[in-house]
Scaffold this motif. Structure first.
Motif, PDB file in Angstrom:
ATOM      1  N   VAL A 123      -8.739  -8.515  -1.789  1.00 47.17           N
ATOM      2  CA  VAL A 123      -8.238  -7.304  -1.564  1.00 47.17           C
ATOM      3  C   VAL A 123      -6.793  -7.331  -2.203  1.00 47.17           C
ATOM      4  O   VAL A 123      -6.664  -6.093  -2.879  1.00 47.17           O
ATOM      5  N   LEU A 124      -5.872  -8.281  -1.767  1.00 50.67           N
ATOM      6  CA  LEU A 124      -4.573  -8.411  -2.397  1.00 50.67           C
ATOM      7  C   LEU A 124      -4.582  -8.041  -4.462  1.00 50.67           C
ATOM      8  O   LEU A 124      -4.164  -7.235  -4.729  1.00 50.67           O
ATOM      9  N   ASP A 125      -5.667  -8.970  -4.681  1.00 50.02           N
ATOM     10  CA  ASP A 125      -5.630  -8.796  -6.172  1.00 50.02           C
ATOM     11  C   ASP A 125      -6.240  -7.449  -6.741  1.00 50.02           C
ATOM     12  O   ASP A 125      -5.723  -6.969  -7.538  1.00 50.02           O
ATOM     13  N   ALA A 126      -7.045  -6.696  -5.655  1.00 52.35           N
ATOM     14  CA  ALA A 126      -7.556  -5.454  -6.046  1.00 52.35           C
ATOM     15  C   ALA A 126      -6.525  -4.620  -6.198  1.00 52.35           C
ATOM     16  O   ALA A 126      -6.336  -3.701  -6.989  1.00 52.35           O
ATOM     17  N   MET A 127      -5.609  -4.618  -4.877  1.00 51.49           N
ATOM     18  CA  MET A 127      -4.279  -3.712  -4.912  1.00 51.49           C
ATOM     19  C   MET A 127      -3.389  -3.923  -6.110  1.00 51.49           C
ATOM     20  O   MET A 127      -2.874  -2.774  -6.875  1.00 51.49           O
ATOM     21  N   ARG A 128      -3.241  -5.087  -6.398  1.00 55.66           N
ATOM     22  CA  ARG A 128      -2.353  -5.478  -7.747  1.00 55.66           C
ATOM     23  C   ARG A 128      -3.154  -4.824  -9.191  1.00 55.66           C
ATOM     24  O   ARG A 128      -2.074  -4.647 -10.075  1.00 55.66           O
ATOM     25  N   GLN A 129      -4.215  -4.792  -9.119  1.00 54.68           N
ATOM     26  CA  GLN A 129      -4.837  -4.338 -10.300  1.00 54.68           C
ATOM     27  C   GLN A 129      -5.131  -2.816 -10.189  1.00 54.68           C
ATOM     28  O   GLN A 129      -5.729  -2.300 -11.371  1.00 54.68           O
ATOM     29  N   SER A 130      -4.909  -2.185  -9.348  1.00 58.88           N
ATOM     30  CA  SER A 130      -5.098  -0.539  -9.283  1.00 58.88           C
ATOM     31  C   SER A 130      -3.766   0.148  -8.977  1.00 58.88           C
ATOM     32  O   SER A 130      -2.861  -0.278  -8.413  1.00 58.88           O
ATOM     33  N   ASN A 131      -3.816   1.249  -9.556  1.00 59.87           N
ATOM     34  CA  ASN A 131      -2.806   2.227  -9.306  1.00 59.87           C
ATOM     35  C   ASN A 131      -3.092   3.278  -8.405  1.00 59.87           C
ATOM     36  O   ASN A 131      -2.238   4.448  -8.143  1.00 59.87           O
ATOM     37  N   LYS A 132      -4.406   3.048  -7.597  1.00 57.94           N
ATOM     38  CA  LYS A 132      -4.620   4.060  -6.749  1.00 57.94           C
ATOM     39  C   LYS A 132      -5.698   3.100  -5.608  1.00 57.94           C
ATOM     40  O   LYS A 132      -6.404   2.584  -6.180  1.00 57.94           O
ATOM     41  N   GLY A 133      -6.040   4.181  -4.647  1.00 55.50           N
ATOM     42  CA  GLY A 133      -6.903   3.585  -3.698  1.00 55.50           C
ATOM     43  C   GLY A 133      -6.263   3.574  -2.260  1.00 55.50           C
ATOM     44  O   GLY A 133      -5.216   3.694  -2.291  1.00 55.50           O
ATOM     45  N   ILE A 134      -7.066   3.472  -1.275  1.00 55.49           N
ATOM     46  CA  ILE A 134      -6.669   3.486   0.090  1.00 55.49           C
ATOM     47  C   ILE A 134      -7.164   2.090   0.779  1.00 55.49           C
ATOM     48  O   ILE A 134      -8.129   1.756   0.683  1.00 55.49           O
ATOM     49  N   PHE A 135      -6.209   1.446   1.078  1.00 56.35           N
ATOM     50  CA  PHE A 135      -6.139  -0.072   1.836  1.00 56.35           C
ATOM     51  C   PHE A 135      -5.691   0.282   3.186  1.00 56.35           C
ATOM     52  O   PHE A 135      -4.535   0.504   3.154  1.00 56.35           O
ATOM     53  N   ILE A 136      -6.564  -0.489   4.091  1.00 56.51           N
ATOM     54  CA  ILE A 136      -5.911  -0.345   5.507  1.00 56.51           C
ATOM     55  C   ILE A 136      -5.960  -1.864   5.885  1.00 56.51           C
ATOM     56  O   ILE A 136      -6.874  -2.623   5.625  1.00 56.51           O
ATOM     57  N   ALA A 137      -4.823  -2.101   6.722  1.00 55.87           N
ATOM     58  CA  ALA A 137      -4.701  -3.567   6.939  1.00 55.87           C
ATOM     59  C   ALA A 137      -3.987  -3.988   8.346  1.00 55.87           C
ATOM     60  O   ALA A 137      -3.274  -2.874   9.061  1.00 55.87           O
ATOM     61  N   SER A 138      -4.566  -4.906   9.045  1.00 59.44           N
ATOM     62  CA  SER A 138      -3.959  -5.340  10.424  1.00 59.44           C
ATOM     63  C   SER A 138      -2.741  -5.919  10.002  1.00 59.44           C
ATOM     64  O   SER A 138      -2.156  -5.741   8.861  1.00 59.44           O
ATOM     65  N   PRO A 139      -1.954  -6.541  11.153  1.00 59.03           N
ATOM     66  CA  PRO A 139      -0.611  -6.905  10.950  1.00 59.03           C
ATOM     67  C   PRO A 139      -0.744  -8.154   9.780  1.00 59.03           C
ATOM     68  O   PRO A 139       0.496  -8.655   9.710  1.00 59.03           O
ATOM     69  N   ILE A 140      -1.736  -8.595   9.292  1.00 58.23           N
ATOM     70  CA  ILE A 140      -1.664  -9.887   8.511  1.00 58.23           C
ATOM     71  C   ILE A 140      -0.787  -9.213   7.107  1.00 58.23           C
ATOM     72  O   ILE A 140      -0.424 -10.331   6.451  1.00 58.23           O
ATOM     73  N   PHE A 141      -0.669  -8.056   6.865  1.00 60.49           N
ATOM     74  CA  PHE A 141       0.003  -7.761   5.890  1.00 60.49           C
ATOM     75  C   PHE A 141       1.702  -7.000   6.248  1.00 60.49           C
ATOM     76  O   PHE A 141       2.275  -6.492   5.302  1.00 60.49           O
ATOM     77  N   ASP A 142       1.636  -7.241   7.465  1.00 59.61           N
ATOM     78  CA  ASP A 142       3.065  -6.663   7.856  1.00 59.61           C
ATOM     79  C   ASP A 142       4.495  -7.259   7.228  1.00 59.61           C
ATOM     80  O   ASP A 142       5.054  -6.422   6.953  1.00 59.61           O
ATOM     81  N   GLU A 143       4.266  -8.805   6.959  1.00 58.43           N
ATOM     82  CA  GLU A 143       5.617  -9.254   6.634  1.00 58.43           C
ATOM     83  C   GLU A 143       5.463 -10.339   5.694  1.00 58.43           C
ATOM     84  O   GLU A 143       4.300 -11.116   5.578  1.00 58.43           O
ATOM     85  N   GLY A 144       6.202 -10.448   4.668  1.00 54.64           N
ATOM     86  CA  GLY A 144       6.248 -11.738   3.728  1.00 54.64           C
ATOM     87  C   GLY A 144       5.254 -11.680   2.857  1.00 54.64           C
ATOM     88  O   GLY A 144       5.456 -12.173   1.819  1.00 54.64           O
ATOM     89  N   ILE A 145       4.031 -11.102   2.818  1.00 53.01           N
ATOM     90  CA  ILE A 145       3.040 -11.220   1.756  1.00 53.01           C
ATOM     91  C   ILE A 145       3.523 -10.238   0.698  1.00 53.01           C
ATOM     92  O   ILE A 145       4.102  -9.375   0.592  1.00 53.01           O
ATOM     93  N   ASP A 146       3.468 -10.789  -0.621  1.00 53.72           N
ATOM     94  CA  ASP A 146       3.782 -10.133  -1.830  1.00 53.72           C
ATOM     95  C   ASP A 146       2.889  -9.006  -2.061  1.00 53.72           C
ATOM     96  O   ASP A 146       2.070  -9.186  -3.037  1.00 53.72           O
ATOM     97  N   VAL A 147       2.835  -7.986  -1.379  1.00 53.99           N
ATOM     98  CA  VAL A 147       2.160  -6.925  -1.589  1.00 53.99           C
ATOM     99  C   VAL A 147       2.545  -6.019  -2.758  1.00 53.99           C
ATOM    100  O   VAL A 147       3.962  -5.921  -2.806  1.00 53.99           O
ATOM    101  N   PRO A 148       1.565  -5.679  -3.848  1.00 55.28           N
ATOM    102  CA  PRO A 148       2.188  -4.921  -5.028  1.00 55.28           C
ATOM    103  C   PRO A 148       2.718  -3.664  -4.626  1.00 55.28           C
ATOM    104  O   PRO A 148       2.729  -3.104  -3.429  1.00 55.28           O
TER     105      PRO A 148
END
Length: 418
Positions: free
Chosen positions: A364-389
């Motif tokens: 999912v993180l890779d998909a976010m990095r490779q796209s400039n659009k889209g809707i992603f829903i995440a639980s607290p696993i993406f809250d902090e520290g993660i290198d989200v694009p």
């Protein structure tokens, strides 16, 4: 007064000569937790609300050493610190890591921490905390270092980034893997499970990584948890550092535990600074008011479910806003049920949560990095520290009033577009 300074605890030598001083130290090394006055034991008169961080009669956490010395010297006592010689280190320079030139504040942070030897760097999201950790490690010749993390994503992300910057393999402990090396990234949950297992076998006197010299706690605002404190008490390291964008919780006991484990705040870089100098994007915050039902007499969990998770009107507002946006959107929720409900309203959305495998989360993180659009829903696993694009919109759908979580979540949307 002689104090033997250790990595984890310091000891007052000849304590019987300093009975009154010991009482002053006990006053320094105690605090009350937030909301203690509402706790059953306090209300029943069975507890005064104070929790001490002293370890026996004359031992206290070394992170509190500056406060202890200050109060003793203010009382006219001469204090002599008996310390082991620390491992020598080099000065951090701009091009000390592979494939990157350190920013000026990153160099300042690393050198400030190395000079003091112990403490917290308060570094806002997107400031490059992992690069600072790498710079600290490379300042030593053949060091032993442990970097503590609390999420699987951080485990792999940090190990990969450190390997890239330092140019050699970094060990991993966590997610079913126990691969030690001179430099190791370890999940606190895995170490705690090992600690409990050894305790059940009555092997209480042991240390993880007995030759360790450097201990770094990433996202160190979690250091006040009992699990983290128990693990940190079993890891040596004369150099002990914490990094977080939000280290202080404004809870006397939690903040004292952090200082006890790592030392006080010694460096800070703010979101304002990163925005001013172009390292972070300036967020535009919009609040949408949704009418609520009356819930004053409901338990918190029931009220949360009513107002947030199963609030169809509120969920529809979120779905309509993100559907009309058109860019890369990240929606953050607290509960899986809430994410599932939002995904049912947004058919094209991708939902990722803690019950998914590490491989799926990474995809999912890779998909976010490779796209400039889209809707992603995440639980607290993406809250902090993660290198989200870099994302165009972050929706804080989970609610809540905790300032630490709010600031961490806002930071997910401050990565600058290249």
């Amino acid at each position: 007064m002689d104090i033997q300074v250790g990595d984890i605890h310091s000891i007052i030598l000849h304590p019987r000569d300093y009975i009154s001083a010991l009482e002053m130290i006990r006053q320094v090394c105690r605090a009350r937790p937030d909301g203690y006055q509402f706790m059953p034991r306090y209300r029943a008169g069975n507890w005064d609300g104070w929790i001490s961080l002293m370890n026996g009669l004359n031992s206290f956490p070394t992170g509190l050493l500056p406060q202890v010395v200050e109060v003793l010297e203010n009382e006219g006592l001469e204090v002599k610190l008996l310390e082991a010689e620390r491992l020598p280190h080099k000065i951090v320079i701009p091009n000390c890591l592979n494939d990157i030139t350190l920013r000026e504040y990153q160099i300042q942070a690393a050198n400030a921490m190395l000079d003091v030897g112990r403490g917290v760097a308060k570094m806002a999201t997107n400031s490059g905390k992992t690069e600072v950790i790498a710079a600290i490690i490379q300042a030593f010749d053949n060091p032993y270092a442990v970097i503590m993390v609390h999420r699987k994503e951080l485990l792999y992300q940090t190990a990969s980034r450190l390997s890239e910057r330092l140019g050699y393999n970094v060990g991993i402990i966590g997610d079913g893997v126990w691969n030690e090396n001179h430099i190791v990234v370890a999940m606190v949950q895995t170490l705690y499970a090992s600690l409990v297992s050894r305790s059940k076998q009555s092997q209480n006197t042991f240390r993880f990584f007995p030759y360790n010299q450097i201990l770094v706690v990433d996202e160190c605002h979690h250091a006040s948890s009992n699990t983290m404190m128990d693990v940190l008490a079993h890891i040596p390291g004369a150099y002990r550092f914490g990094l977080s964008g939000t280290p202080i919780k404004y809870d006397d006991l939690a903040d004292m535990k952090l200082v006890a484990a790592t030392g006080d705040i010694i460096f800070e870089v703010t979101n304002d600074y990163l925005i001013k100098y172009g390292w972070s994007a300036k967020p535009v915050v919009k609040l949408y008011v949704v009418e609520r039902t009356e819930t004053w007499n409901m338990a918190y969990a029931d009220a949360y479910a009513e107002l947030i998770v199963r609030n169809n009107d509120r969920n529809k507002v979120i779905a309509d806003r993100v559907a009309a946006f058109g860019g890369l959107v990240l929606i953050l929720v607290n509960h899986i049920e809430h994410g599932e409900r939002l995904r049912s309203l947004i058919p094209d959305a991708v939902f990722v949560h803690g019950e998914h495998s590490t491989g799926y989360r990474q995809s999912v993180l890779d998909a976010m990095r490779q796209s400039n659009k889209g809707i992603f829903i995440a639980s607290p696993i993406f809250d902090e520290g993660i290198d989200v694009p870099s994302v165009d919109m972050v929706v804080l759908a989970g609610g809540g009033k905790g300032h630490v979580k709010v600031l961490q979540r806002i930071g997910r949307g401050m990565r600058r577009k290249i």
